[in-house]
Design a protein around this motif. Sequence first.
Motif, PDB file in Angstrom:
ATOM      1  N   ARG A  35      -7.537  -8.881   1.069  1.00 43.78           N
ATOM      2  CA  ARG A  35      -7.228  -8.151  -0.380  1.00 43.78           C
ATOM      3  C   ARG A  35      -7.639  -7.142   0.163  1.00 43.78           C
ATOM      4  O   ARG A  35      -6.901  -6.334  -0.588  1.00 43.78           O
ATOM      5  CB  ARG A  35      -8.696  -8.689  -0.836  1.00 43.78           C
ATOM      6  CG  ARG A  35      -9.159  -7.413  -2.303  1.00 43.78           C
ATOM      7  CD  ARG A  35      -9.698  -8.550  -2.986  1.00 43.78           C
ATOM      8  NE  ARG A  35     -10.334  -7.945  -4.199  1.00 43.78           N
ATOM      9  CZ  ARG A  35     -11.263  -7.745  -5.109  1.00 43.78           C
ATOM     10  NH1 ARG A  35     -11.880  -8.814  -4.924  1.00 43.78           N
ATOM     11  NH2 ARG A  35     -11.259  -6.864  -6.154  1.00 43.78           N
ATOM     12  N   TRP A  36      -8.295  -6.227   1.265  1.00 42.18           N
ATOM     13  CA  TRP A  36      -8.390  -4.707   0.831  1.00 42.18           C
ATOM     14  C   TRP A  36      -7.399  -4.575   2.428  1.00 42.18           C
ATOM     15  O   TRP A  36      -7.948  -3.047   2.701  1.00 42.18           O
ATOM     16  CB  TRP A  36      -9.906  -4.694   2.084  1.00 42.18           C
ATOM     17  CG  TRP A  36     -11.431  -5.367   0.932  1.00 42.18           C
ATOM     18  CD1 TRP A  36     -11.807  -6.237   1.080  1.00 42.18           C
ATOM     19  CD2 TRP A  36     -11.088  -4.197  -0.840  1.00 42.18           C
ATOM     20  NE1 TRP A  36     -12.738  -6.176  -0.087  1.00 42.18           N
ATOM     21  CE2 TRP A  36     -11.594  -5.123  -1.266  1.00 42.18           C
ATOM     22  CE3 TRP A  36     -10.865  -3.554  -1.290  1.00 42.18           C
ATOM     23  CZ2 TRP A  36     -12.238  -4.548  -2.371  1.00 42.18           C
ATOM     24  CZ3 TRP A  36     -11.257  -2.975  -2.521  1.00 42.18           C
ATOM     25  CH2 TRP A  36     -12.262  -3.893  -2.781  1.00 42.18           C
ATOM     26  N   THR A  37      -6.165  -5.089   3.035  1.00 45.75           N
ATOM     27  CA  THR A  37      -5.414  -4.049   3.523  1.00 45.75           C
ATOM     28  C   THR A  37      -3.997  -4.064   2.403  1.00 45.75           C
ATOM     29  O   THR A  37      -3.363  -2.848   2.224  1.00 45.75           O
ATOM     30  CB  THR A  37      -4.863  -5.170   4.488  1.00 45.75           C
ATOM     31  OG1 THR A  37      -5.846  -4.451   5.184  1.00 45.75           O
ATOM     32  CG2 THR A  37      -4.263  -4.308   5.101  1.00 45.75           C
ATOM     33  N   LEU A  38      -3.999  -5.275   2.075  1.00 44.32           N
ATOM     34  CA  LEU A  38      -2.515  -5.383   1.077  1.00 44.32           C
ATOM     35  C   LEU A  38      -2.693  -4.547  -0.769  1.00 44.32           C
ATOM     36  O   LEU A  38      -2.976  -4.974  -0.988  1.00 44.32           O
ATOM     37  CB  LEU A  38      -1.959  -6.377   1.007  1.00 44.32           C
ATOM     38  CG  LEU A  38      -1.616  -6.733   2.980  1.00 44.32           C
ATOM     39  CD1 LEU A  38      -1.025  -8.243   2.030  1.00 44.32           C
ATOM     40  CD2 LEU A  38      -0.528  -6.013   2.951  1.00 44.32           C
ATOM     41  N   PRO A  39      -0.965  -4.260  -0.775  1.00 46.22           N
ATOM     42  CA  PRO A  39      -1.250  -3.462  -2.013  1.00 46.22           C
ATOM     43  C   PRO A  39      -1.001  -4.601  -3.080  1.00 46.22           C
ATOM     44  O   PRO A  39       0.054  -5.648  -2.658  1.00 46.22           O
ATOM     45  CB  PRO A  39      -0.409  -2.747  -2.143  1.00 46.22           C
ATOM     46  CG  PRO A  39       0.585  -2.681  -1.418  1.00 46.22           C
ATOM     47  CD  PRO A  39      -0.481  -3.651  -0.159  1.00 46.22           C
ATOM     48  N   ARG A  40      -1.247  -4.728  -4.130  1.00 45.67           N
ATOM     49  CA  ARG A  40      -1.101  -5.799  -5.440  1.00 45.67           C
ATOM     50  C   ARG A  40       0.552  -6.101  -5.337  1.00 45.67           C
ATOM     51  O   ARG A  40       1.520  -4.820  -5.401  1.00 45.67           O
ATOM     52  CB  ARG A  40      -1.231  -5.734  -6.652  1.00 45.67           C
ATOM     53  CG  ARG A  40      -0.576  -6.937  -7.529  1.00 45.67           C
ATOM     54  CD  ARG A  40      -1.641  -5.874  -9.031  1.00 45.67           C
ATOM     55  NE  ARG A  40      -2.897  -6.216  -8.732  1.00 45.67           N
ATOM     56  CZ  ARG A  40      -4.036  -5.323  -9.076  1.00 45.67           C
ATOM     57  NH1 ARG A  40      -3.106  -3.887  -9.631  1.00 45.67           N
ATOM     58  NH2 ARG A  40      -5.653  -4.880  -8.891  1.00 45.67           N
ATOM     59  N   PHE A  41       1.370  -6.720  -5.536  1.00 40.70           N
ATOM     60  CA  PHE A  41       2.955  -7.423  -5.950  1.00 40.70           C
ATOM     61  C   PHE A  41       2.835  -7.091  -7.189  1.00 40.70           C
ATOM     62  O   PHE A  41       2.659  -7.102  -7.737  1.00 40.70           O
ATOM     63  CB  PHE A  41       3.047  -8.466  -5.653  1.00 40.70           C
ATOM     64  CG  PHE A  41       3.473  -9.255  -3.981  1.00 40.70           C
ATOM     65  CD1 PHE A  41       4.163  -8.807  -3.894  1.00 40.70           C
ATOM     66  CD2 PHE A  41       2.247  -9.716  -3.642  1.00 40.70           C
ATOM     67  CE1 PHE A  41       4.582  -9.279  -2.283  1.00 40.70           C
ATOM     68  CE2 PHE A  41       2.417 -10.797  -2.258  1.00 40.70           C
ATOM     69  CZ  PHE A  41       3.827  -9.949  -1.600  1.00 40.70           C
ATOM     70  N   ARG A  42       4.223  -7.172  -7.545  1.00 38.72           N
ATOM     71  CA  ARG A  42       5.197  -6.359  -8.498  1.00 38.72           C
ATOM     72  C   ARG A  42       4.809  -7.650  -9.227  1.00 38.72           C
ATOM     73  O   ARG A  42       5.637  -8.097  -8.424  1.00 38.72           O
ATOM     74  CB  ARG A  42       6.003  -5.374  -8.809  1.00 38.72           C
ATOM     75  CG  ARG A  42       6.089  -4.575  -9.434  1.00 38.72           C
ATOM     76  CD  ARG A  42       6.972  -4.050  -9.555  1.00 38.72           C
ATOM     77  NE  ARG A  42       8.513  -4.580  -8.550  1.00 38.72           N
ATOM     78  CZ  ARG A  42       9.165  -4.063  -8.349  1.00 38.72           C
ATOM     79  NH1 ARG A  42       9.183  -2.727  -7.653  1.00 38.72           N
ATOM     80  NH2 ARG A  42      10.637  -4.683  -7.942  1.00 38.72           N
TER      81      ARG A  42
END
Lengths: 181, 181, 343
Positions: free
Chosen positions: C302-309
């Motif tokens: 969670r604290w590494t990857l940005p949210r998907f579109r």
Amino acid sequence: MQPLTNRSKLVVQKEMTFMERIYLPAILKGMAITLSHFFKKKNTVQYPEVQRPIAPVYRGKHVLKRDEQGRERCTACGLCAVACPAEAITMVAAERTKGEENLYREEKYAAVYEINQLRCIFCGLCEEACPKEAIFLTDVITPVETTRKEFVYGKDKLVEPLNQRIDVSKRQSWRMPEQQS
Amino acid sequence: MEDAGTTVMMNQLPFIIFSFIAILMALGTITARNPVYSVLCLILTFFALSGHYVLLNAQFIAVVNLIVYAGAIMVLFLFVLMLLNLNKETEPVKSYLWQISGAIAAGLVLVTLAGALKGASAYMVKGGPEAEGIGLVKNLGKILFSDFVLPFEISSILFLAAMVGAVFIGKREKQEGGANS
Amino acid sequence: MDSALLIEKIVLVLVILGITLLIATYSTYAERKIAAFLQDRQGPNRAGIFGILQPIADAGKMFFKEDLIPAASEKWLFIMGPGIAMFTACMTGAAIPWGTELHVFGYTLHMQIADIDIGILYIIGFVSMGVYGIMIGGWASNNKYSLYGAIRASSQMISYELAMGLSIIAVVMMTGTLSLKEIAAQQHGINWNIWYQPLGFIIFFTCALAECNRAPFDLPECDSELIGGYHTEYSSMKLGFYLFAEYINMFISSAVIATLYFGGYNFPGMDFIESSTLLGWLQFATLFAKIFFFIFVFMWIRWTLPRFRYDQLMHLGWKSLIPLAIVNMLITAAVVLLKSNSF
């Protein structure tokens, strides 16, 4: 064109390779980076217990200085109010009567002197403008209040108390060469 | 005697509770004014039916009923209903002719169902030790792939056809409305 | 059913529920602490030593906040939503084998609440129910952002359930059972399913992230677009329930991942332990160590990857994960068939 820095990168939109398209290597790389931060030294300063050193020319809450004999230096000329870009300063002038020589240095003094700390931008121009070296900015941080009214500081909060003089020599020495020239 | 009576009651109690919920919620499904409530009632009906399946020792059917109907199909129903702006003002007023014809059609369905069930009731009561654990996965799988292999495979072909149809419809719409992609 | 068994089960239910709630509570603390550490910060450290009382302070805050119900909402469903979310989240834990046997005060506890022979289907069933809490809450709020969140949640859940189910089918084919107890028992020692199903594990893990609405699949509640998504209108303990349900789901997902792919309560060298009491406790501890590790991975991601579109989310689910899961299933089927023929 000459590049401004040597960090510029040419943007290319090329087809992603298979390794890039399955994303997993990139994800693992990112996770490795965040994990490395897990063990790094933390930058947080534990504020109330530990305080960061502040610059000698830090501009915090104002003080209305008294002279060596404990007399208020302010003469209510209004130059600070004129200089103030935020229009935070208001004052009412009054004439010194007989018997008040030990209270006020000049013949005219400020009966009311108010600085609205919500408007103040702590630029220090009032200090620059003052011909009597009466107003200075100290390294005290303006405390939190619960109402807007309380942020309008009157003379009770601004004038230097007699029993605990505030040292502004750092700011004076910074101003000295300018004064002398 | 009394003891035996209470045991029967105890054994039947879950059945009675589930039946009560099922009937109540089924009534709620058709009487609720708000379609969203209607769908939610239907979901609860499915829950009660799953409870019945568990009582019949058919856990597989019970859970699959939950996954497929309550978990997937009803979510889609709810999904569509939430997007429609359904309230009392937009509800179409149906004439008596439609209502009467609807009632007759529903009645005919009921008669057909009753007739079919009456004929089928002879096969239904088939107890015995081999039918004991028929609802369990292992026995169900064996029977599906031995006695009922043809209907099972035919229904899977039906699903395949439906899937191909869905893909086909999706593809064609995409070609026509190119701006959508 | 004799009363001793009934009491044993009731005790087990209460203990598991208590542990679940406790872990969910402290997951909030762990999340904040881990987030802080990954970002070179300290995290909560004021309430108690190392901020250990922070979850209690948060809960207190949640309880005493004003409970707002929007005037234009469907009141009944608005209240039901968080309840359903919480209920379905708590129900899932019933089928997980938390260990084999535990000897406490002379009693032998079987560490599974319900040993149903379709345990894994039961879990899928209740996970798929979980979406109703979000949908109902989002719709009942009568708020466009909430509705968007609800709709996103439902379509996301349905899409990723398919790939999840398909990846589980491969495990089921390999082990030949739907019972979680047997799946766990078959992975004795270090004979874990992950060695046979690495692709299945990646698919399952991705889907588990999506099913829990965790980043990078947290589109139903993404703050930047939808304010709070389905729980925009919620406040006080109702909001707390939604957030809590997410953490419970995360805990249960970790437990399921550990059971399906990482041997559940099994650990290498378990045959050398003579005392069955010690073994019972060690198995219990092993499972929880695995669960905590996966909770950490969830947070780490969670604290590494940005949210998907949103289109990327659907693309990944339908065009990548489902075909991959089908390929994985076919390969597994072929191998199982070959093995059964040759032996």
